[in-house]
Design an enzyme around this catalytic site. Structure first.
Site, short mmCIF file in Angstrom:
data_model
loop_
_atom_site.label_atom_id
_atom_site.label_comp_id
_atom_site.label_asym_id
_atom_site.label_seq_id
_atom_site.Cartn_x
_atom_site.Cartn_y
_atom_site.Cartn_z
N ARG A 186 10.08 -32.10 12.43
CA ARG A 186 8.99 -31.80 13.37
C ARG A 186 8.23 -30.55 12.96
O ARG A 186 7.03 -30.41 13.25
CB ARG A 186 9.53 -31.67 14.80
CG ARG A 186 10.40 -30.45 15.03
CD ARG A 186 11.03 -30.46 16.42
NE ARG A 186 11.74 -29.23 16.73
CZ ARG A 186 12.95 -28.92 16.28
NH1 ARG A 186 13.58 -29.75 15.46
NH2 ARG A 186 13.53 -27.79 16.61
N HIS A 187 8.90 -29.65 12.26
CA HIS A 187 8.23 -28.42 11.82
C HIS A 187 7.20 -28.71 10.73
O HIS A 187 6.17 -28.04 10.65
CB HIS A 187 9.25 -27.39 11.35
CG HIS A 187 10.23 -27.01 12.43
ND1 HIS A 187 9.83 -26.37 13.57
CD2 HIS A 187 11.56 -27.22 12.55
CE1 HIS A 187 10.89 -26.18 14.36
NE2 HIS A 187 11.95 -26.70 13.76
N HIS A 196 11.24 -22.65 10.27
CA HIS A 196 10.29 -23.35 11.15
C HIS A 196 8.85 -23.32 10.65
O HIS A 196 8.09 -24.23 10.94
CB HIS A 196 10.31 -22.72 12.56
CG HIS A 196 11.58 -23.02 13.31
ND1 HIS A 196 11.75 -22.71 14.63
CD2 HIS A 196 12.74 -23.62 12.91
CE1 HIS A 196 12.96 -23.10 15.03
NE2 HIS A 196 13.58 -23.64 13.98
N ASN A 197 8.46 -22.26 9.95
CA ASN A 197 7.04 -22.10 9.59
C ASN A 197 6.78 -22.22 8.10
O ASN A 197 5.64 -22.09 7.67
CB ASN A 197 6.51 -20.74 10.08
CG ASN A 197 6.85 -20.46 11.52
OD1 ASN A 197 7.59 -19.53 11.83
ND2 ASN A 197 6.35 -21.26 12.43
N CYS A 257 3.20 -3.10 4.16
CA CYS A 257 2.32 -2.01 4.55
C CYS A 257 2.96 -1.34 5.76
O CYS A 257 4.13 -1.64 6.07
CB CYS A 257 0.89 -2.48 4.80
SG CYS A 257 0.65 -3.55 6.23
N GLY A 258 2.24 -0.47 6.45
CA GLY A 258 2.86 0.27 7.56
C GLY A 258 3.37 -0.65 8.66
O GLY A 258 4.54 -0.66 9.00
N THR A 259 2.46 -1.44 9.22
CA THR A 259 2.82 -2.35 10.31
C THR A 259 3.07 -3.78 9.84
O THR A 259 3.56 -4.60 10.61
CB THR A 259 1.67 -2.44 11.33
OG1 THR A 259 0.51 -2.93 10.63
CG2 THR A 259 1.38 -1.09 11.97
N GLY A 260 2.63 -4.10 8.64
CA GLY A 260 2.67 -5.48 8.16
C GLY A 260 1.41 -6.26 8.55
O GLY A 260 1.11 -7.30 7.98
N ARG A 266 4.00 -29.70 12.34
CA ARG A 266 3.29 -28.55 12.91
C ARG A 266 2.62 -27.71 11.82
O ARG A 266 1.50 -27.25 11.98
CB ARG A 266 4.27 -27.70 13.73
CG ARG A 266 4.76 -28.45 14.96
CD ARG A 266 5.97 -27.82 15.59
NE ARG A 266 6.47 -28.69 16.66
CZ ARG A 266 7.66 -28.55 17.23
NH1 ARG A 266 8.47 -27.58 16.85
NH2 ARG A 266 8.04 -29.37 18.18
N ASP A 314 0.86 -1.17 0.00
CA ASP A 314 0.00 0.00 0.00
C ASP A 314 0.91 1.23 0.00
O ASP A 314 2.13 1.12 -0.17
CB ASP A 314 -1.00 -0.04 1.17
CG ASP A 314 -0.35 0.17 2.52
OD1 ASP A 314 0.90 0.26 2.59
OD2 ASP A 314 -1.08 0.26 3.52
N HIS A 315 0.30 2.42 0.22
CA HIS A 315 1.08 3.66 0.17
C HIS A 315 2.21 3.68 1.21
O HIS A 315 3.28 4.21 0.96
CB HIS A 315 0.16 4.87 0.37
CG HIS A 315 -0.69 4.76 1.59
ND1 HIS A 315 -1.76 3.89 1.67
CD2 HIS A 315 -0.61 5.37 2.80
CE1 HIS A 315 -2.32 4.00 2.87
NE2 HIS A 315 -1.63 4.88 3.57
N GLY A 367 -2.07 -5.58 8.54
CA GLY A 367 -3.21 -5.66 7.64
C GLY A 367 -2.93 -6.58 6.46
O GLY A 367 -3.79 -7.41 6.08
N ARG A 379 6.92 0.92 7.92
CA ARG A 379 7.07 2.14 8.72
C ARG A 379 8.04 1.95 9.89
O ARG A 379 8.37 2.90 10.57
CB ARG A 379 5.72 2.62 9.25
CG ARG A 379 4.89 3.30 8.19
CD ARG A 379 3.72 4.08 8.77
NE ARG A 379 3.08 4.86 7.72
CZ ARG A 379 1.78 4.91 7.50
NH1 ARG A 379 0.94 4.22 8.25
NH2 ARG A 379 1.30 5.66 6.53
C1 RB5 Z 1 -2.01 2.72 6.44
O1 RB5 Z 1 -2.07 3.93 7.09
C2 RB5 Z 1 -1.79 1.57 7.44
O2 RB5 Z 1 -2.91 1.39 8.21
C3 RB5 Z 1 -1.43 0.31 6.70
O3 RB5 Z 1 -0.27 0.54 5.96
C4 RB5 Z 1 -1.12 -0.90 7.54
O4 RB5 Z 1 -0.20 -0.61 8.55
C5 RB5 Z 1 -2.26 -1.69 8.00
O5 RB5 Z 1 -2.13 -2.74 8.62
#
Ligand code: RB5
Length: 144
Positions: free
Chosen positions: A134-135, A100-101, A67-70, A138, A10-11, A72, A111
């Site tokens: 073992r992985h 492992h996964n 994305c920002g946090t990963g 799982r 995303d942006h 979403g 971000r």
């Molecule tokens: C966008 O502002 C932010 O919400 C998106 O990039 C992401 O972090 C969502 O999980």
């Protein structure tokens, strides 16, 4: 033939994605850039699903999302059968997500990473094999 790797952001992940696309090329992969293509505000599921669908269908073995946090991106991608999307914020987390996964989608919290961090995480993730054993047992139990 080089491995096709679908990649989307995303942006909030756009700038780092552009850099990762270059890096994938430099490493000999064939990035399939599914957008976004600017820093204009977008909705992360619009990019998570096209990448995850390609992995779900077997058109691609692995994919990359940002994305920002990963978070979403991971929520959306993990709705697809057979997709194991892992948010990795250090090279070691990325390595373990493969070893492992058996993660088949790498998700980067753009971000919270420098460009150098993002590149190192990508390179580590691509190079690490799944340990199996073992992985594997799982991972088989993940699908409900
Ligand atoms: C966008 O502002 C932010 O919400 C998106 O990039 C992401 O972090 C969502 O999980």
């Amino acid at each position: 033939m080089s491995e096709v790797i679908p990649i989307g952001a995303d942006h909030a992940g756009f700038a780092l994605k552009e850099r990762l696309v270059q890096e994938l090329r430099a490493l000999g992969y064939e990035p399939l850039d599914l957008g976004t293509h600017s820093a204009e505000s977008t909705d992360y599921p619009d990019f998570a699903h096209p990448v995850a669908e390609r992995v779900e269908r077997g058109d691609a073995r692995r994919g990359v999302l940002l994305c920002g946090t990963g978070l979403g991106m991971a929520y959306a991608a993990n709705r697809h059968r057979g997709v194991r999307a892992a948010v990795a914020w250090t090279p070691e987390v990325a390595r373990l997500s493969r070893a492992h996964n058996d993660a088949n989608v790498l998700v980067l919290p753009a971000r919270f990473l420098t460009e150098a961090d993002g590149l190192e995480i990508l390179r580590t993730w691509l190079a690490e094999p799944f340990e199996g054993g073992r992985h594997a047992r799982r991972v088989t139990k993940i699908e409900p």
